[in-house]
Design an enzyme around this catalytic site. Structure first.
Site: not given
Length: 389
Positions: A47, A117
């Site tokens: 990520d 997120e």
């Protein structure tokens, strides 16, 4: 979904190593493809996004960056979940595997993802056809740093690994008026308070106690001044679960409780609370058991069994789960990377103190041993899955 410069940096790294890079797959997501003869296809994912927090670690390299958030406001940003550590390991893994290409055969796919997120990044990548743009993976693996595990150690869990997540926005209606004459109103603040308390019974009294679940009200906003009863209150909740059945049961309970409390307060049907479940939700991350056993075995041989730790369930969420939930079925594995100074872990345990958690402005991984362990772990896992000819 503002990772434009970060994505460009990773793309440049991969291209410099000889990867074919496909950019802008869902926001700023990308995939790098490196073909090295006939063999399995292994996907490694990282990520990229940061969090709207001001870093307070006091470290010389602490983030000073600011950005504009989705609401248009300037905010401090930091990698309070360790995604900078993930990306560094990702690049180090790519470099190492290319350098050691004579030790494996197959296709390496490196995927960097936006917006983990918010739970949107992986969903956007697959809506953009990720698995149609790259060779079909035989395996997909990822890691996440752990704020309670010593740097130099690795953590694992077969099967259920991280929870599914729903973000819920709720509007509770009422009939406002003067704070000195509450009998002429239907107070949505009192009604919200009743709902919040009753929501706590969903997990404690409706869900099988052997099933993990969480209902948390993280935000409540209503009213403007001391002496006015407002017309509405806004609530924000997060739900956590490991099965679709528990997810559906929890959402149904929120609807039932809020509706019936509103009706009991004398509100008309058109003023029952409005509940919006944010889309996409984050499915639970379920590690493939045979794949986990295989990789854990190679970890134990390379790091020593004492440094490969079976971990408990957590109620955090991770949209890496989507890499194993497409029409093309791919076995997935996410493992924990120890990130904390062992001396700090030891001291905290001795004193009964809590270490800074993920998403804390004080979260500070110990860089060198964590990075080296992460790269080595990813490389030996890849060697194993490629068959290490």
């Amino acid at each position: 979904m503002q990772e434009e410069k970060t994505s460009a940096t990773i793309a440049s790294e991969l291209e410099g190593l000889g990867f074919e890079v496909i950019r802008n797959i869902g926001a700023f997501g990308l995939a790098g493809i490196y073909k090295n003869g006939k063999g399995p296809t292994v996907l490694i994912r990282t990520d990229m996004d940061a969090l709207p927090l001001e870093e307070k670690t006091g470290l010389p390299y602490a983030s000073k960056a600011k950005a504009i958030n989705a609401a248009g406001n300037e905010t401090h940003v930091m990698h309070a979940c360790g995604h900078d550590l993930h990306m560094t390991v990702f690049v180090g893994t790519a470099r190492t595997l290319v350098k050691a290409k004579d030790q494996w055969k197959g296709t390496l796919v490196m995927v960097a993802q936006s917006a983990e997120e918010t739970g949107e990044g992986a969903d956007l990548m697959f809506k953009a056809g990720l698995y149609n743009k790259i060779p079909k993976p035989d395996y997909a693996i990822a890691l996440h740093d752990n704020p309670n595990l010593e740097a130099g150690k690795l953590g694992y869990r077969e099967g259920a690994f991280l929870a599914g997540v729903d973000m819920v926005d709720m509007t509770v209606f009422g009939e406002g008026g003067h704070g000195a004459a509450p009998h002429t109103t239907k107070d949505p603040i009192v009604l919200s308070a009743q709902m919040i308390m009753d929501f706590q019974t969903v997990v404690s009294r409706e869900i099988n106690p052997l099933e993990p679940a969480v209902v948390t009200v993280g935000s409540i906003h209503g009213g403007t001044v001391h002496n006015i009863i407002p017309d509405e209150v806004k609530l924000q909740l997060t739900l956590r679960f490991y099965s679709e059945e528990i997810r559906k049961q929890t959402i149904a309970a929120l609807h039932r409780i809020s509706k019936n409390l509103a009706l009991a307060a004398g509100l008309p049907v058109e003023k029952i609370p409005v509940i919006k479940i944010r889309d996409p939700y984050i499915p639970a991350t379920i590690n493939d058991v045979p794949l986990t056993k295989r990789v854990v075995d190679v970890f134990s041989k390379n790091f020593g069994k004492e440094n490969v730790v079976e971990m408990p369930l957590y109620m955090f969420g991770e949209d890496f789960s989507r890499f194993g939930m497409q029409s093309i079925k791919v076995p997935i594995l996410m493992f924990w990377l120890g990130a904390v100074d062992p001396a700090k872990v030891r001291s905290a345990r001795e004193k009964g103190e809590q270490l800074p958690s993920l998403h804390s402005p004080l979260f500070a991984p110990l860089p060198e041993p964590a990075i080296k362990t992460g790269v080595r772990a990813m490389v030996v896992a890849a060697f194993e899955l490629f068959g290490n000819p």
